[in-house]
Design an enzyme around this catalytic site. Structure first.
Site, PDB file in Angstrom:
ATOM      1  N   HIS A 363      54.185   4.158  26.002  1.00  0.00           N
ATOM      2  CA  HIS A 363      52.837   4.439  25.515  1.00  0.00           C
ATOM      3  C   HIS A 363      51.967   3.207  25.343  1.00  0.00           C
ATOM      4  CE1 HIS A 363      52.840   8.769  24.559  1.00  0.00           C
ATOM      5  NE2 HIS A 363      54.143   8.606  24.399  1.00  0.00           N
ATOM      6  N   LYS A 555      38.652   7.773  16.618  1.00  0.00           N
ATOM      7  CA  LYS A 555      39.977   7.317  17.042  1.00  0.00           C
ATOM      8  C   LYS A 555      40.463   6.320  16.005  1.00  0.00           C
ATOM      9  CE  LYS A 555      38.006   5.976  20.984  1.00  0.00           C
ATOM     10  NZ  LYS A 555      38.956   6.512  21.941  1.00  0.00           N
ATOM     11  N   ARG A 556      41.736   5.951  16.044  1.00  0.00           N
ATOM     12  CA  ARG A 556      42.204   4.914  15.131  1.00  0.00           C
ATOM     13  C   ARG A 556      41.355   3.655  15.291  1.00  0.00           C
ATOM     14  NH1 ARG A 556      46.933   5.650  11.939  1.00  0.00           N
ATOM     15  NH2 ARG A 556      46.579   3.476  11.397  1.00  0.00           N
ATOM     16  N   LYS A 561      40.175  -0.967  20.807  1.00  0.00           N
ATOM     17  CA  LYS A 561      39.323   0.202  20.996  1.00  0.00           C
ATOM     18  C   LYS A 561      37.840  -0.160  20.819  1.00  0.00           C
ATOM     19  CE  LYS A 561      42.884   3.568  19.553  1.00  0.00           C
ATOM     20  NZ  LYS A 561      42.898   4.635  20.572  1.00  0.00           N
ATOM     21  N   THR A 663      43.378  10.487  24.734  1.00  0.00           N
ATOM     22  CA  THR A 663      43.274  11.941  24.851  1.00  0.00           C
ATOM     23  C   THR A 663      41.987  12.426  24.201  1.00  0.00           C
ATOM     24  OG1 THR A 663      44.642  12.112  22.866  1.00  0.00           O
ATOM     25  CG2 THR A 663      45.739  12.481  24.986  1.00  0.00           C
ATOM     26  N   LYS A 667      39.325  15.607  25.192  1.00  0.00           N
ATOM     27  CA  LYS A 667      38.836  16.645  24.278  1.00  0.00           C
ATOM     28  C   LYS A 667      37.306  16.675  24.270  1.00  0.00           C
ATOM     29  CE  LYS A 667      42.589  15.337  21.150  1.00  0.00           C
ATOM     30  NZ  LYS A 667      42.799  14.477  19.948  1.00  0.00           N
TER      31      LYS A 667
HETATM   32  C1  LIG Z   1      43.116  13.130  19.875  1.00  0.00           C
HETATM   33  C2  LIG Z   1      43.280  12.433  18.573  1.00  0.00           C
HETATM   34  C3  LIG Z   1      43.543  11.058  18.549  1.00  0.00           C
HETATM   35  C4  LIG Z   1      43.603  10.213  19.802  1.00  0.00           C
HETATM   36  O1  LIG Z   1      42.298   9.752  20.102  1.00  0.00           O
HETATM   37  P1  LIG Z   1      42.066   8.587  21.174  1.00  0.00           P
HETATM   38  O2  LIG Z   1      40.574   8.543  21.315  1.00  0.00           O
HETATM   39  O3  LIG Z   1      42.734   9.029  22.443  1.00  0.00           O
HETATM   40  O4  LIG Z   1      42.637   7.349  20.613  1.00  0.00           O
HETATM   41  C5  LIG Z   1      43.684  10.439  17.315  1.00  0.00           C
HETATM   42  N1  LIG Z   1      43.594  11.140  16.164  1.00  0.00           N
HETATM   43  C6  LIG Z   1      43.321  12.450  16.151  1.00  0.00           C
HETATM   44  C7  LIG Z   1      43.207  13.155  14.844  1.00  0.00           C
HETATM   45  C8  LIG Z   1      43.167  13.154  17.348  1.00  0.00           C
HETATM   46  O5  LIG Z   1      42.923  14.468  17.312  1.00  0.00           O
END
Ligand SMILES: *Cc1c(COP(=O)(O)O)cnc(C)c1O
Length: 823
Positions: A363, A555-556, A561, A663, A667
């Site tokens: 990952h 995101k985190r 990022k 991911t 979404k």
């Molecule tokens: C999808 C999701 C992530 C991952 O987000 P990235 O933009 O791909 O880092 C992190 N936290 C939550 C709560 C999510 O639903």
């Protein structure tokens, strides 16, 4: 809303009666005095009648047919809430919503009673949750294994703009979705010493005398497939003091000592580690990993033996184990131990089984995130496993590396599972590659980098071992459940099979020019934005304009990022607006959601900076409401479900080569947001699917980043040569945003200028600003925008986690779907 549930076995009247009955017999209350929590529970209990029945039928069918199954090992599952997702997958959401309404309540309100099950940090844990949803939907026999943390990811609040962490007690008042299975308890040993014995024939055996044992108690969470297919199980292990280990202490009057040992045993599954602290040599983290791997392997073996007795010859035909990153890699030496030490199998035979059973998903390429464990600590906690790892390594170097590169000691040093030196360490990535039959990255570009940059010599040894499986997300949760208006629109436009056949969305492309379709889409987006505006108002007290562009980065929080790149752009707009009262942009609301790991200082300072800059901008009348900055606290799955339907712009701006897949990008695009993004992770594949006219790509690509690193990157050049960039960085340094503490935000400028800007923020700044101007231009013509958004949705078929699971099945798991019997 229309009712189009595929399987409406239960009438609204039946459901009303069931809910009321559970209010009486399960909750001991009645409709006149029931709290909202009690109502929510009564609904869960009513639903569970169907869930548990599906679970029983699924387990019975799998047992009778003795199916091959995948076992997904993950230290994290970010499940979120389960009620709405279960109702949608059972096909009874609308019926329950109607029943609840007739009882004088509102289902969406009651859904808010559920605490998120946040047993993960971010993308990796959410991926595991999407995958078990797809596995059940596609009728593949599968078990998810993990840890039953008492406290999930911390809850976040802000105090004067700073992140405050509080413990998350998701099951303080019980959790209706889980079933305790005391009949399947396992015992796990740790510490102690290894004794070597020689039998009369000279055969050497190893006997591990553990220092202590712990009990693993399984909790099962049923995972309901879409459309009444399988109900698989997520089995999470809780640690308890072993029955054996505190008896003596207790009997000799050591009540306090016994209680303390109980506490220590229960500590193992007490808390989820927040990202950053993983590689600080935390003994407890290692024990967590081993604890759940050992429990899970013993559970798998127990089930196998029920059908096959002591005949191991079918084991690797029945069992495949997917390692979600290296966190469960200790399962490899654990299975070797069970086979060699316990079952008395010859090493070679045991190793063949292992390397037919395990597969590993990488990952990350970030060096600081590649797990290693000190040999000293492993020898103390798991002395026998350390010996086994050394033997795996010895044979690997002699039987593989020496054959390929005779006499090459450098190669042996590079490839060895052990990183030697003053303080030798075990490289869990190397162990995972050596012990697995397949290794996959999580997006095309990432899988290539795994081969070229991370394990190039392993690829020479085993070229066919390395494959790609691009991540995906479940469209059930991430469209159907979270965005019901869009779901109904899609039903009308492409038919209602899309939740299980997401490629159907491509039919939308032909309609992207249709003005009526565009208008219908824009109205749905507008409604979602009005809803989010009300959530924002409720959570922050700030009023935002739903006609503004909703620009989302959720995101985190991490330097790679690059939330701070977003911040620099906001500062640039702010400065332009102040300098030019006629400055003209479409109004924008910048929305952030992000938790920073508690020990990650700079990440927390970036949160603080965004909050402080936001405070200033949001209260500055000269801004004329052109921009607003909102940082929503406590980002988690259930908050993502509220933000994503309302997003116009999706910020996916990581440094190229650093985000393995992402991911969140999928979404958001699925819900009609346009991506501003770098050529990183799955953004590249999203761009391929939607076409370059429908995404705002900017910045360095992977080769560009590498070239800068090779030729010597000097961030100061960008600062010196871009007057606006210089101005906004200098602005951060002063007292403008933090009048009571001048210079408080300077740390961000210093990280970019004095600490080398490792993530190339300044190099990408200009391209980023240009991409944002392109977005602004597109948004001014609603028809242009709607068309691009529709083409984005139409292009998202590939990113269903159903497709990812089919890729795993074909390339790695080799499973057959299993239809579940009615009885
Ligand atoms: C999808 C999701 C992530 C991952 O987000 P990235 O933009 O791909 O880092 C992190 N936290 C939550 C709560 C999510 O639903």
């Amino acid at each position: 809303m229309t009712t189009r549930e595929p399987d409406q076995a239960l009438s609204v009247d039946d459901l009303k009666e069931k809910i009321l009955t559970h209010l009486h017999v399960s909750l001991g209350t009645d409709r006149n005095k029931a709290s909202r929590q009690a109502w929510w529970r009564a609904i869960c209990s009513a639903v569970n009648e169907s869930v548990f029945d599906g679970l029983r039928r699924t387990q019975r069918t799998h047992y009778k047919e003795d199916t091959r199954a995948v076992h997904y090992f993950s230290v994290e599952y970010l499940m979120g809430r389960l009620l709405s997702s279960n109702l949608h997958n059972l096909g009874c959401y609308q019926a329950v919503a109607d029943a609840v309404e007739q009882l004088g309540l509102n289902l969406s309100d009651l859904e808010e009673q559920e605490e998120d099950m946040a047993l993960g940090n971010g993308g990796l844990g959410r991926l595991a949750a999407c995958y078990i949803d797809s596995l059940a939907t596609l009728n593949y026999p599968a078990v998810g294994y993990g840890i039953h943390y008492e406290h999930g990811l911390f809850q976040q609040t802000f105090q004067d703009g700073r992140q405050i962490e509080r413990p998350d007690s998701w099951r303080e008042y019980g959790n209706p979705w889980e079933i305790c299975r005391p009949e399947s308890i396992q015992e796990v040993a740790v510490y102690g010493r290894v004794e070597t014995q020689h039998d009369p024939n000279g055969k050497m055996t190893k006997i591990w005398h553990p220092g202590r044992t712990i009990k693993g108690v399984p909790w099962d969470i049923p995972v309901v497939g879409y459309n009444g297919s399988s109900v698989n199980v997520l089995r999470l292990w809780e640690s308890r003091a072993s029955d054996f280990f505190n008896w003596d202490v207790f009997n000799s009057g050591g009540y306090i000592d016994a209680a303390r040992e109980n506490v220590e045993a229960e500590t193992i599954s007490m808390v989820l580690y927040p990202n950053d602290e993983t590689d600080r040599g935390k003994e407890l983290r290692l024990i967590q990993q081993y604890f759940f791997c050992s429990c899970s392997l013993k559970d798998i073996i127990r089930r196998y033996k029920r059908a096959h007795g002591d005949d191991w010859s079918q084991f690797s035909e029945q069992v495949v184990i997917q390692l979600n990153d290296t966190h469960p890699a200790i399962a490899i030496p654990e299975l070797m131990r069970i086979l060699v030490d316990r079952a008395g199998m010859p090493w070679e035979e045991a190793w063949d089984i292992c390397t037919d059973v395990f597969a590993y998903t990488n990952h990350t390429l970030l060096p600081e995130a590649l797990e290693t464990w000190s040999v000293a600590m492993l020898s103390k906690v798991l002395p026998r496993h350390m010996e086994i790892i050394e033997e795996i390594d010895r044979r690997f170097l002699v039987e593989e590396v020496e054959i390929m590169w005779p006499g090459d000691e450098g190669k042996k040093r590079e490839l060895s599972i052990l990183e030697n030196g003053g303080h030798p360490r075990v490289r869990m990535g190397h162990l995972s590659v050596v012990g697995s039959f397949k290794v996959n990255g999580v997006a095309a570009v990432h899988s290539n980098l795994v081969k070229t940059d991370l394990f190039p010599d392993m690829v020479k040894l085993w070229p066919d071992k390395f494959v790609n499986v691009t991540n995906g997300v479940t469209p059930r949760r991430w469209i159907k459940a979270c965005n019901p208006r869009l779901a109904t629109f899609l039903d009308d436009q492409v038919g209602d099979n899309w939740p299980a056949h997401l490629e159907d969305l491509k039919k939308l492309k032909a309609k992207a020019d249709d003005k009526a379709v565009q208008k219908a889409f824009m109205e749905i987006k507008q409604q979602a934005k009005i809803d989010l505006a009300s959530t924002i108002r409720h959570l922050t007290g700030i009023q935002v304009n739903p006609k503004a562009i909703f620009d989302v980065q959720i995101k985190r929080l991490h330097e790679y990022k690059r939330q701070h790149l977003n911040l620099l752009h906001i500062l640039l707009l702010y400065r332009r607006i102040l300098q030019n009262p006629d400055y003209d942009i479409h109004p924008r609301v910048f929305i952030f959601g992000a938790k920073a790991a508690p020990g990650y200082h700079l990440a927390k300072e970036i949160i603080y900076a965004i909050n402080k800059v936001g405070e200033k901008i949001n209260h500055d009348r000269r801004v004329r409401n052109l921009i607003k900055v909102i940082f929503l606290p406590n980002y988690r799955v259930s908050l993502a479900e509220k933000i994503i339907p309302a997003a116009d712009v999706s910020e996916q701006i990581s440094t190229a080569g650093k985000e393995a897949s992402g991911t969140g990008n999928m979404k958001l695009s699925m819900n009609g947001a346009l991506t501003v993004g770098t050529l990183d992770g799955a953004n590249i594949e999203i761009a391929e699917e939607v076409g370059e006219d429908n995404i705002a790509i900017f910045g360095l690509d992977v080769d560009g980043v590498k070239a800068l690193d090779r030729d010597g990157y000097n961030s100061r050049d960008y600062y010196d040569n871009n007057e606006e960039l210089k101005a906004v960085l200098d602005w951060l340094e002063g007292s403008y945003f933090t009048p009571s503490n001048p210079g408080e935000l300077a740390i961000i400028k210093h990280s970019l200028l004095d600490h080398g800007d490792p993530y190339k923020v300044l190099a990408d700044f200009e391209g980023y600003v240009a991409a944002q101007e392109k977005i602004d231009g597109w948004y001014r013509d609603p028809s242009v925008w709607a068309k691009k958004a529709l083409i984005n949705i139409a292009g998202m078929g590939k990113f269903s986690s159903d497709r990812s699971i089919q890729d795993y099945v074909r390339q790695v798991w080799k499973l057959e779907p299993c239809n579940i019997a009615d009885k």
